[in-house]
Design a protein around this motif. Structure first.
Motif, PDB file in Angstrom:
ATOM      1  N   VAL A   7      95.159 -32.935  36.030  1.00 45.17           N
ATOM      2  CA  VAL A   7      96.253 -31.988  36.121  1.00 45.17           C
ATOM      3  C   VAL A   7      96.347 -31.456  37.551  1.00 45.17           C
ATOM      4  O   VAL A   7      97.419 -31.272  38.085  1.00 45.17           O
ATOM      5  N   PHE A   8      95.207 -31.208  38.183  1.00 50.22           N
ATOM      6  CA  PHE A   8      95.157 -30.792  39.585  1.00 50.22           C
ATOM      7  C   PHE A   8      93.884 -31.352  40.197  1.00 50.22           C
ATOM      8  O   PHE A   8      92.965 -31.751  39.495  1.00 50.22           O
ATOM      9  N   ARG A   9      93.845 -31.364  41.529  1.00 57.47           N
ATOM     10  CA  ARG A   9      92.641 -31.855  42.198  1.00 57.47           C
ATOM     11  C   ARG A   9      92.355 -30.971  43.403  1.00 57.47           C
ATOM     12  O   ARG A   9      93.263 -30.396  43.984  1.00 57.47           O
ATOM     13  N   ILE A  10      91.099 -30.893  43.754  1.00 59.55           N
ATOM     14  CA  ILE A  10      90.653 -30.123  44.904  1.00 59.55           C
ATOM     15  C   ILE A  10      90.732 -31.049  46.118  1.00 59.55           C
ATOM     16  O   ILE A  10      90.139 -32.122  46.117  1.00 59.55           O
ATOM     17  N   VAL A  11      91.483 -30.638  47.142  1.00 57.67           N
ATOM     18  CA  VAL A  11      91.662 -31.500  48.313  1.00 57.67           C
ATOM     19  C   VAL A  11      90.777 -31.079  49.486  1.00 57.67           C
ATOM     20  O   VAL A  11      90.591 -31.867  50.421  1.00 57.67           O
ATOM     21  N   ARG A  12      90.249 -29.854  49.467  1.00 50.89           N
ATOM     22  CA  ARG A  12      89.385 -29.417  50.553  1.00 50.89           C
ATOM     23  C   ARG A  12      88.386 -28.406  50.023  1.00 50.89           C
ATOM     24  O   ARG A  12      88.718 -27.574  49.187  1.00 50.89           O
TER      25      ARG A  12
END
Length: 70
Positions: A7-12
């Motif tokens: 659904v969402f992802r951590i990019v940093r």
């Protein structure tokens, strides 16, 4: 969107478990439909205490009429 797609992802960064839980909680609260409460009945006693008078229309003498009782 498939079941395997996130659904969402951590990019940093590297969030902690607590930070991820707070993020998921915030997203769940923001996407939850708002429950609309049924209007409550207003008693005659409460209604009698509310001012009913409308403000006078703008124009000559309106400032004076605003302070006078009706």
């Amino acid at each position: 969107m498939s079941a395997e797609e996130p659904v969402f992802r951590i990019v940093r960064g590297v969030p902690t478990a607590e930070e991820l839980a707070a993020l998921v909680g915030a997203i769940m609260v923001r996407t939850r439909p708002v429950a609309v409460a049924a209007p409550t009945a207003v008693s005659h006693w409460t209604r009698s205490a509310r001012p009913v008078r409308a403000m006078p229309a703008a124009g000559p003498g309106a400032w004076r009429a605003a302070g006078l009782p009706r």
